[in-house]
Design a protein around this motif. Structure first.
Motif, PDB file in Angstrom:
ATOM      1  N   GLY A 203       0.934  -1.425  -0.045  1.00  0.00           N
ATOM      2  CA  GLY A 203      -0.033   0.020   0.144  1.00  0.00           C
ATOM      3  C   GLY A 203       0.793   1.188   0.048  1.00  0.00           C
ATOM      4  O   GLY A 203       0.038   2.391  -0.188  1.00  0.00           O
ATOM      5  N   SER A 206       0.785   3.313  -3.030  1.00  0.00           N
ATOM      6  CA  SER A 206      -0.941   3.448  -3.778  1.00  0.00           C
ATOM      7  C   SER A 206      -1.277   4.765  -3.387  1.00  0.00           C
ATOM      8  O   SER A 206      -0.789   5.538  -2.709  1.00  0.00           O
ATOM      9  CB  SER A 206      -1.479   2.158  -3.301  1.00  0.00           C
ATOM     10  OG  SER A 206      -1.785   2.400  -1.932  1.00  0.00           O
ATOM     11  N   THR A 214      -9.415  -0.577  -0.785  1.00  0.00           N
ATOM     12  CA  THR A 214      -8.260  -0.185  -1.316  1.00  0.00           C
ATOM     13  C   THR A 214      -6.929  -0.398  -0.749  1.00  0.00           C
ATOM     14  O   THR A 214      -6.724  -0.684   0.463  1.00  0.00           O
ATOM     15  CB  THR A 214      -8.159   1.329  -1.249  1.00  0.00           C
ATOM     16  OG1 THR A 214      -8.050   1.945   0.018  1.00  0.00           O
ATOM     17  CG2 THR A 214      -9.322   2.186  -2.229  1.00  0.00           C
ATOM     18  N   SER A 215      -5.727  -0.413  -1.595  1.00  0.00           N
ATOM     19  CA  SER A 215      -4.470  -1.105  -0.859  1.00  0.00           C
ATOM     20  C   SER A 215      -4.020  -0.164  -0.011  1.00  0.00           C
ATOM     21  O   SER A 215      -3.577  -0.641   1.102  1.00  0.00           O
ATOM     22  CB  SER A 215      -3.348  -0.861  -2.115  1.00  0.00           C
ATOM     23  OG  SER A 215      -3.780  -2.033  -3.091  1.00  0.00           O
ATOM     24  N   TYR A 216      -4.212   1.205  -0.086  1.00  0.00           N
ATOM     25  CA  TYR A 216      -3.856   2.098   1.220  1.00  0.00           C
ATOM     26  C   TYR A 216      -4.287   1.736   2.454  1.00  0.00           C
ATOM     27  O   TYR A 216      -4.076   1.664   3.398  1.00  0.00           O
ATOM     28  CB  TYR A 216      -4.015   3.389   0.900  1.00  0.00           C
ATOM     29  CG  TYR A 216      -3.511   4.524   1.572  1.00  0.00           C
ATOM     30  CD1 TYR A 216      -1.939   4.816   1.633  1.00  0.00           C
ATOM     31  CD2 TYR A 216      -4.032   5.246   2.516  1.00  0.00           C
ATOM     32  CE1 TYR A 216      -1.290   5.575   2.562  1.00  0.00           C
ATOM     33  CE2 TYR A 216      -3.496   5.993   3.577  1.00  0.00           C
ATOM     34  CZ  TYR A 216      -2.242   6.218   3.523  1.00  0.00           C
ATOM     35  OH  TYR A 216      -1.493   6.824   4.507  1.00  0.00           O
ATOM     36  N   LYS A 218      -6.136  -1.103   3.314  1.00  0.00           N
ATOM     37  CA  LYS A 218      -5.696  -2.388   3.915  1.00  0.00           C
ATOM     38  C   LYS A 218      -4.334  -2.116   4.515  1.00  0.00           C
ATOM     39  O   LYS A 218      -4.018  -2.769   5.509  1.00  0.00           O
ATOM     40  CB  LYS A 218      -5.321  -3.308   2.704  1.00  0.00           C
ATOM     41  CG  LYS A 218      -6.757  -3.974   2.116  1.00  0.00           C
ATOM     42  CD  LYS A 218      -6.609  -5.030   1.095  1.00  0.00           C
ATOM     43  CE  LYS A 218      -7.688  -5.131   0.354  1.00  0.00           C
ATOM     44  NZ  LYS A 218      -7.521  -6.033  -0.906  1.00  0.00           N
ATOM     45  N   ALA A 219      -3.511  -1.243   3.915  1.00  0.00           N
ATOM     46  CA  ALA A 219      -2.060  -1.219   4.515  1.00  0.00           C
ATOM     47  C   ALA A 219      -2.123  -0.462   5.895  1.00  0.00           C
ATOM     48  O   ALA A 219      -1.461  -0.696   6.987  1.00  0.00           O
ATOM     49  CB  ALA A 219      -1.210  -0.138   3.583  1.00  0.00           C
TER      50      ALA A 219
END
Ligand code: HEM
Length: 468
Positions: A203, A206, A214-216, A218-219
């Motif tokens: 993320g 991203s 979204t990847s962010y 999730k990160a």
């Protein structure tokens, strides 16, 4: 009619205020000029030009047109870019004039207390602790363990299946990072850290948004889990009252002059920060080394001769590689340095001017970003003759002062430089002594993610020589 008059009046007043401001600036900085360059479109500036092509082309064109110090506008910020070794050194060593600057989205993922976001007393305190845990004295005790990690990494490549060299090197540098931070960490903690760190890593580059899925986002969630895992590890260490010399031990035992210890969050942010700084950088350098050796067969033979002599001395690898042997690999050491120059993993860095600064008659206004361009400096023919040629022998003579900065310079220079060189030497020793390899595909090219890596992570096949 009255409306038109009002517009004309407003126009004249703005013009007047503009002229007065300009006069003011001119008088304030007599003899001082803004750097040459262009700033592109309003707000987006030249961001698209920089990110839609090989950044080196962008920098090289600018440098050709405007010289070694030029202005541009990227990611919403006015910037001064510095391709001169002297100017880069000036910015990196004048810590009171230029502070580190990172986007908030990245700070949230790493953790705001990580040392590289800070300057002043807190930064110095953390830096001493990190440096202490990565000092030569501490590193000499890691040779055996790093060798074991290198051996099991390479064994997993054996057999001729295609591997993504960069991704594999990331696994290696991650394990070495964990070793330097925690010493021998229980495997369930290691697996949990690895799983969640991978999500944070994905993320990191991203688009930053809190939209679920979204990847962010999730990160961010994985980052919280990492804090929890680290807090469990910290509690266990505190209970056992272990006085380890690894990074975690150094962070736990530190007290400032008022007797204050670091909080768990400060410790967690710095552990994630060090892991982050250690992994992709080293993996990227190692991937380039595999490529450069592959592309230069004569050099590879010479490196093999150097390493096989050590391997034989260690009874065909039956005795462990020693610290003093890692300090005596003259050709391999030069290959590492030349790879760091050629690949210039950290192509540039950012600082922000905390005041109006004058440098050689140019004004760097307060709040502007300043970017020392390491890659341009490392590829400048005035500093390195025939700079596009991979030639380790150039390091038989020390480079001119401040022209070789793969690990930065000044108070934020890399405290992990000796560890990264050590792990490179150890894995190269085993790779060339025991393996041969082939790169798959003939495409040359660089991928930025954001560190430069050979295209597609350098797909390659590896075989243990004894099994052929
Ligand atoms: C080939 C590998 C590596 C390269 C090329 C590299 C390069 C750099 C550079 C250029 C900087 C300075 C950035 C700036 O001034 O803005 C830096 C800082 C840093 N590096 Fe490395 N690095 C590498 C490996 C490592 C390793 C293995 C570790 C830790 C185990 C590490 C930890 C750090 C830390 C903590 C900082 C921040 C220092 C501070 O702000 O005071 N690096 N690195």
């Amino acid at each position: 009619m009255a409306g038109v008059l009002v517009y004309v009046l407003i126009f004249l007043l703005s013009l007047l205020s503009c002229i007065t401001k300009r006069r003011g600036k001119k008088e304030l900085y007599k003899g001082v000029k803004l750097t040459p360059g262009s700033t592109g479109w309003p707000y987006i500036g030249e961001t698209l030009q920089l990110y839609s092509q090989d950044p080196n082309v962008f920098f090289a064109e600018k440098q050709k047109r405007y010289g070694e110090i030029f202005k541009t506008h990227i990611l919403g910020c006015p910037c001064v870019m510095l391709a001169s070794a002297e100017a880069a050194r000036f910015v990196l060593t004048q810590a009171h004039l230029f502070k580190p600057t990172y986007p908030k989205s990245k700070e949230h993922l790493i953790g705001p207390s990580a040392l590289f976001f800070h300057q002043g007393d807190y930064h110095m305190r953390l830096r001493k602790l990190v440096q202490g845990s990565l000092s030569l004295d501490a590193l000499r005790n890691l040779v055996v363990d790093i060798s074991a990690i290198a051996a099991s990494t390479l064994d997993s490549w054996n057999g001729g299946h295609v591997i993504d060299t960069f991704q594999e090197m990331k696994k290696f540098s991650f394990e070495v990072g964990i070793l330097a931070i925690f010493g021998h960490l229980e495997s369930h903690y290691r697996e949990e850290l690895k799983k969640n760190y991978r999500i944070v890593d994905k993320g990191y580059n991203s688009f930053p948004t809190s939209i679920p899925g979204t990847s962010y986002k999730k990160a961010l969630t994985a980052r919280k889990t990492l804090s929890k895992i680290l807090s469990d590890i910290i509690s266990e260490r505190k209970e056992k009252r272990l006085l380890e010399k690894d990074l975690l031990g150094c962070l736990l035992n530190s007290k400032d002059d008022k007797g204050q210890v670091l909080t768990d969050d400060q410790i967690a942010d710095n552990i994630i920060g060090v892991l982050f700084a250690a992994q992709d950088t080293t993996a990227s350098a190692l991937t380039w080394i595999v490529k450069y050796l592959h592309d230069n067969p004569k050099l590879l033979e010479a490196v093999k001769t150097e390493q096989k002599a050590i391997y034989k001395m260690n009874v065909e690898g039956n005795q462990p590689l020693s610290w003093s042997q890692t300090r005596n690999m003259p050709l391999t050491q030069k290959v590492v340095l030349e790879s760091l120059r050629m690949a210039s993993i950290i192509s540039f860095t950012f600082r922000e001017a905390v005041a109006d600064v004058e440098y050689k008659g140019y004004l760097i206004p307060k709040g502007w970003k300043v970017m020392p361009l390491f890659r341009n400096i490392h590829h400048n023919p005035e500093y390195f003759s025939d700079p596009e040629k991979f030639d380790p022998s150039r390091f038989e003579v020390a480079p001119k002062p401040n022209t070789f900065m793969p690990f930065g310079s000044g108070v934020h220079a890399c405290p992990g430089n000796e560890l990264s060189k050590l792990e490179m030497l150890i894995i190269i020793h085993q790779l060339v002594s025991k393996f041969r390899w082939e790169v798959v595909g003939s495409q040359n090219g660089i991928q930025y993610g954001p560190f430069p890596v050979p295209l597609h992570g350098l797909p390659a096949r590896f075989w243990k020589e004894s099994t052929i």
